[in-house]
Design a protein around this motif. Structure first.
Motif, PDB file in Angstrom:
ATOM      1  N   GLY A   1       0.844  -1.195   0.000  1.00  0.00           N
ATOM      2  CA  GLY A   1       0.000   0.000   0.000  1.00  0.00           C
ATOM      3  C   GLY A   1       0.875   1.240   0.000  1.00  0.00           C
ATOM      4  O   GLY A   1       1.600   1.488   0.964  1.00  0.00           O
ATOM      5  N   LEU A   2       0.806   2.018  -1.068  1.00  0.00           N
ATOM      6  CA  LEU A   2       1.658   3.193  -1.220  1.00  0.00           C
ATOM      7  C   LEU A   2       0.883   4.491  -1.004  1.00  0.00           C
ATOM      8  O   LEU A   2       1.430   5.580  -1.174  1.00  0.00           O
ATOM      9  CB  LEU A   2       2.285   3.216  -2.618  1.00  0.00           C
ATOM     10  CG  LEU A   2       2.994   1.939  -3.079  1.00  0.00           C
ATOM     11  CD1 LEU A   2       3.527   2.111  -4.505  1.00  0.00           C
ATOM     12  CD2 LEU A   2       4.122   1.560  -2.126  1.00  0.00           C
ATOM     13  N   GLY A   3      -0.375   4.374  -0.618  1.00  0.00           N
ATOM     14  CA  GLY A   3      -1.237   5.542  -0.519  1.00  0.00           C
ATOM     15  C   GLY A   3      -0.725   6.592   0.450  1.00  0.00           C
ATOM     16  O   GLY A   3      -0.182   6.277   1.517  1.00  0.00           O
ATOM     17  N   MET A   4      -0.923   7.849   0.076  1.00  0.00           N
ATOM     18  CA  MET A   4      -0.495   8.987   0.882  1.00  0.00           C
ATOM     19  C   MET A   4      -1.572  10.062   0.758  1.00  0.00           C
ATOM     20  O   MET A   4      -1.390  11.062   0.049  1.00  0.00           O
ATOM     21  CB  MET A   4       0.857   9.501   0.378  1.00  0.00           C
ATOM     22  CG  MET A   4       1.603  10.376   1.335  1.00  0.00           C
ATOM     23  SD  MET A   4       2.495   9.376   2.546  1.00  0.00           S
ATOM     24  CE  MET A   4       3.407  10.680   3.393  1.00  0.00           C
ATOM     25  N   PRO A   5      -2.696   9.898   1.444  1.00  0.00           N
ATOM     26  CA  PRO A   5      -3.794  10.868   1.294  1.00  0.00           C
ATOM     27  C   PRO A   5      -3.374  12.266   1.738  1.00  0.00           C
ATOM     28  O   PRO A   5      -2.547  12.436   2.637  1.00  0.00           O
ATOM     29  CB  PRO A   5      -4.879  10.308   2.215  1.00  0.00           C
ATOM     30  CG  PRO A   5      -4.547   8.848   2.367  1.00  0.00           C
ATOM     31  CD  PRO A   5      -3.053   8.780   2.331  1.00  0.00           C
ATOM     32  N   ALA A   6      -3.949  13.254   1.065  1.00  0.00           N
ATOM     33  CA  ALA A   6      -3.684  14.651   1.424  1.00  0.00           C
ATOM     34  C   ALA A   6      -4.841  15.507   0.928  1.00  0.00           C
ATOM     35  O   ALA A   6      -5.418  15.224  -0.130  1.00  0.00           O
ATOM     36  CB  ALA A   6      -2.366  15.120   0.813  1.00  0.00           C
ATOM     37  N   ASP A   7      -5.190  16.517   1.687  1.00  0.00           N
ATOM     38  CA  ASP A   7      -6.239  17.450   1.285  1.00  0.00           C
ATOM     39  C   ASP A   7      -5.608  18.587   0.496  1.00  0.00           C
ATOM     40  O   ASP A   7      -4.829  19.374   1.036  1.00  0.00           O
ATOM     41  CB  ASP A   7      -6.974  17.998   2.506  1.00  0.00           C
ATOM     42  CG  ASP A   7      -7.792  16.930   3.219  1.00  0.00           C
ATOM     43  OD1 ASP A   7      -8.338  16.053   2.517  1.00  0.00           O
ATOM     44  OD2 ASP A   7      -7.883  16.978   4.456  1.00  0.00           O
ATOM     45  N   LEU A   8      -5.936  18.662  -0.788  1.00  0.00           N
ATOM     46  CA  LEU A   8      -5.377  19.697  -1.645  1.00  0.00           C
ATOM     47  C   LEU A   8      -6.154  21.000  -1.420  1.00  0.00           C
ATOM     48  O   LEU A   8      -7.366  21.044  -1.673  1.00  0.00           O
ATOM     49  CB  LEU A   8      -5.485  19.263  -3.106  1.00  0.00           C
ATOM     50  CG  LEU A   8      -4.623  19.987  -4.116  1.00  0.00           C
ATOM     51  CD1 LEU A   8      -3.161  19.625  -3.914  1.00  0.00           C
ATOM     52  CD2 LEU A   8      -5.060  19.624  -5.535  1.00  0.00           C
ATOM     53  N   PRO A   9      -5.509  22.073  -0.947  1.00  0.00           N
ATOM     54  CA  PRO A   9      -6.232  23.318  -0.645  1.00  0.00           C
ATOM     55  C   PRO A   9      -6.542  24.121  -1.905  1.00  0.00           C
ATOM     56  O   PRO A   9      -6.165  25.295  -2.038  1.00  0.00           O
ATOM     57  CB  PRO A   9      -5.251  24.051   0.286  1.00  0.00           C
ATOM     58  CG  PRO A   9      -3.902  23.600  -0.159  1.00  0.00           C
ATOM     59  CD  PRO A   9      -4.074  22.156  -0.598  1.00  0.00           C
ATOM     60  N   PHE A  10      -7.244  23.486  -2.835  1.00  0.00           N
ATOM     61  CA  PHE A  10      -7.537  24.113  -4.122  1.00  0.00           C
ATOM     62  C   PHE A  10      -8.519  25.274  -3.974  1.00  0.00           C
ATOM     63  O   PHE A  10      -8.464  26.256  -4.718  1.00  0.00           O
ATOM     64  CB  PHE A  10      -8.095  23.058  -5.085  1.00  0.00           C
ATOM     65  CG  PHE A  10      -8.309  23.542  -6.483  1.00  0.00           C
ATOM     66  CD1 PHE A  10      -7.236  23.936  -7.271  1.00  0.00           C
ATOM     67  CD2 PHE A  10      -9.584  23.598  -7.032  1.00  0.00           C
ATOM     68  CE1 PHE A  10      -7.429  24.382  -8.571  1.00  0.00           C
ATOM     69  CE2 PHE A  10      -9.783  24.039  -8.324  1.00  0.00           C
ATOM     70  CZ  PHE A  10      -8.706  24.431  -9.105  1.00  0.00           C
ATOM     71  N   GLU A  11      -9.430  25.165  -2.991  1.00  0.00           N
ATOM     72  CA  GLU A  11     -10.457  26.196  -2.820  1.00  0.00           C
ATOM     73  C   GLU A  11      -9.841  27.568  -2.540  1.00  0.00           C
ATOM     74  O   GLU A  11     -10.370  28.595  -2.965  1.00  0.00           O
ATOM     75  CB  GLU A  11     -11.413  25.816  -1.687  1.00  0.00           C
ATOM     76  CG  GLU A  11     -12.207  24.546  -1.929  1.00  0.00           C
ATOM     77  CD  GLU A  11     -11.414  23.284  -1.615  1.00  0.00           C
ATOM     78  OE1 GLU A  11     -10.252  23.410  -1.156  1.00  0.00           O
ATOM     79  OE2 GLU A  11     -11.951  22.182  -1.827  1.00  0.00           O
ATOM     80  N   LEU A  12      -8.713  27.588  -1.819  1.00  0.00           N
ATOM     81  CA  LEU A  12      -8.063  28.867  -1.513  1.00  0.00           C
ATOM     82  C   LEU A  12      -7.501  29.504  -2.781  1.00  0.00           C
ATOM     83  O   LEU A  12      -7.526  30.724  -2.940  1.00  0.00           O
ATOM     84  CB  LEU A  12      -6.943  28.647  -0.492  1.00  0.00           C
ATOM     85  CG  LEU A  12      -7.384  28.143   0.884  1.00  0.00           C
ATOM     86  CD1 LEU A  12      -6.172  27.917   1.784  1.00  0.00           C
ATOM     87  CD2 LEU A  12      -8.352  29.147   1.535  1.00  0.00           C
ATOM     88  N   ALA A  13      -6.986  28.676  -3.695  1.00  0.00           N
ATOM     89  CA  ALA A  13      -6.492  29.193  -4.964  1.00  0.00           C
ATOM     90  C   ALA A  13      -7.643  29.751  -5.799  1.00  0.00           C
ATOM     91  O   ALA A  13      -7.513  30.803  -6.443  1.00  0.00           O
ATOM     92  CB  ALA A  13      -5.754  28.095  -5.721  1.00  0.00           C
TER      93      ALA A  13
END
Length: 269
Positions: free
Chosen positions: A126-138
């Motif tokens: 399992g190589l998963g690395m979840p992350a929340d991309l702060p796209f809304e701020l952009a």
């Protein structure tokens, strides 16, 4: 002076090949890695724009998936990496091998687990690395500073890509769509949109940078887990969302001792 000696020591280490000891005249054992960029079979709706995939458990799609798995098995994989977390992947694959895992439409199960079992591989990585991309701020910055055209371009390219993938899936099938997703030139064109996001910022307020840096950090984490899981001489196939293709191929190309294998050389036509 201590800092200079530390930097010099690190430079010396970086110049020393991290390869296993070999006998004189012996050729290095190649470590081959194939990155298979996929769409999300189970329609989780986690991407900015999402491809709608019909039921992959239907008989027609199952025949297509079986053909894909058998074609990829020609690579003789010795290791399989998937986008799930390691503990979740290990537990689910153990159940899958024993026929105890409930039916799943997820591409990790349909492709990764199926190929691992066919290849008699004991465990998947399992190589998963979840992350929340702060796209809304952009997006908010673009709207507030007259740069909505940048977001509109990202949206237009994403919508165009999804439309092409949906057409391919409906008219040509899963294998053809995977071949489309694994075209490195097209993947890099899409990846370049992160450079567009870097234009969204001013001074110390850099929301485009934060979104892009989060994406790069996530992929570096997946790259790190890949390097920690693989052994010299392995033939590893990694199944991962197609949006990761450019950075994951870069990870393999830039790692000493690794040879990048093009998935399109094995995917069925």
């Amino acid at each position: 002076m201590k800092t200079c000696r530390l930097i010099a020591g690190l430079a010396a280490l970086m110049l020393t090949p991290a390869l296993p000891a070999q006998q004189p005249g012996e050729m290095p054992v190649p470590t081959k890695v194939m990155i298979v960029g996929t769409m999300h079979f189970a329609n989780p709706g986690l991407d900015y724009r999402n491809l709608a995939v019909d039921d992959v458990l239907a008989p027609k799609r199952q025949r297509e998936i079986t053909a894909i798995v058998q074609a990829l098995s020609r690579f003789s994989p010795t290791a399989i990496g998937v986008e799930w977390r390691d503990d979740a992947a290990s537990a689910a694959y153990a159940k899958y091998k024993n026929g105890a895992l409930p039916p799943s439409r997820d591409e990790t199960v349909q492709l990764g687990f199926a190929l691992a079992k066919l290849s008699k591989i004991d465990a998947v990585h399992g190589l998963g690395m979840p992350a929340d991309l702060p796209f809304e701020l952009a997006v908010a910055f673009a709207q507030a500073h007259g740069k909505q055209a940048i977001i509109d371009r990202v949206t237009a390219v994403s919508d165009k890509n999804v439309a092409a993938q949906e057409k391919s899936l409906k008219t040509k099938g899963i294998a053809a769509t995977l071949r489309l997703l694994n075209d490195p030139v097209a993947a890099n064109d899409t990846h370049s949109l992160y450079r567009e996001l870097l234009k969204l910022g001013a001074g110390d307020d850099q929301p485009g940078l934060e979104a892009t840096a989060t994406w790069y950090r996530r992929n570096l984490g997946i790259c790190a887990k890949l390097m920690q899981a693989i052994k010299p001489g392995d033939h590893m196939i990694v199944f991962i969302g197609a949006g990761h293709l450019t950075l994951m191929q870069q990870c393999v190309r830039e790692t000493p001792g690794f040879s990048l294998i093009d998935a399109r050389d094995y995917l069925p036509h």
